[in-house]
Design an enzyme around this catalytic site. Sequence first.
Site, PDB file in Angstrom:
ATOM      1  N   HIS A 129     -20.705  29.503  35.651  1.00 29.45           N
ATOM      2  CA  HIS A 129     -20.102  30.801  35.909  1.00 29.45           C
ATOM      3  C   HIS A 129     -21.098  31.884  35.533  1.00 29.45           C
ATOM      4  CE1 HIS A 129     -16.136  29.647  37.237  1.00 29.45           C
ATOM      5  NE2 HIS A 129     -16.024  28.794  36.218  1.00 29.45           N
ATOM      6  N   ASP A 159     -22.237  37.522  39.338  1.00 25.87           N
ATOM      7  CA  ASP A 159     -21.281  37.369  40.434  1.00 25.87           C
ATOM      8  C   ASP A 159     -21.412  38.487  41.470  1.00 25.87           C
ATOM      9  OD1 ASP A 159     -20.176  35.048  39.529  1.00 25.87           O
ATOM     10  OD2 ASP A 159     -18.292  35.910  38.854  1.00 25.87           O
TER      11      ASP A 159
END
Length: 336
Positions: A129, A159
């Site tokens: 992540h 992200d």
Amino acid sequence: MPGVLSGIRVIELAGLAPAPFAAMMLADHGAEVIRIERAGHKPPIPPDKDILRRGRAEILSLDLKSAEGAAQVRELARIADGLIEGFRPGVMERLGLGPDELCAENPRLVYGRLTGWGQEGPLASTPGHDINYIALAGNLHGYGRAGGKPTPPANAVADFGGGGMLMAFGMLAGILSARATGKGSVIDCAMVDGAALLTAQTWSLLAAGMWTDERGSNLLDGGAPFYDSYECSDGKWVAVGALEPQFFAALAEKLNLKSSQLDPALRDELTATFRQHPRAYWCTLLEGSDACFAPILGMSEAPAHPHLASRGTFASISGRIEPAPAPRFLSPGPRR
């Protein structure tokens, strides 16, 4: 008025955060984005609350593991300019929807692959992540206070900045090239690469001896008292960014500071000064001046700020507040 990307068609294979963000940016500016969601998949955010789904020309629900679902993706890809997918390496190939198959049927197709670690390398197939990507790229080491632990800035860096926005750029660059040459390309957009790219200036400062590899001890990371946040008497906070001497001079004049910009006593003086009054007082005194000042606003406050409200930085859509599309494309000439 048509968006600047009108006439571009992109297929989005829905995933989490970065790929939908890239597709949203393209749709925001007029691209025809067809979103394909996995049949039977329950989305983590309710669809009527998910801003990243906005602007899609069409949303389809398909079982990509079925022959019918895969065939429909191939059919759409034949007449598309681009395709965005965010699966781990090898997943699309196992579905028969990899770039070799789709680009053979549409040589002008730009096939965007958005992953955390990239298509190659020892970690390519490893899950991760945002926090993992910025940790490895060197970003996270620099986020936080001196002497404190590294603090992730939500999932904005890998992200969105280093992933979704980089994919949107790559997709448009690839489509521009394909329209000029007739040949598409495969984009290997890795969030770990994008996170590293976002630190280009920091690496420049490090090379110039103007940055240390210790968080909270540098010019732009809270190490300098004239570029930091301060608490007010009501518990609210303000941000000061008086980097240049002329801007610090404006701040010093407004606050009647005794310390110079490089005086070790400056931080204590600023801390004590801002604690004397509530945030609204400081906004009245400093906002709009050359002191490089801004109140630190929460999500419930930011949309109502006069500057953001006048620009329409946020929009209310179906009773939901969301960031408006950016950047803006204006016609040349005087502004009214």
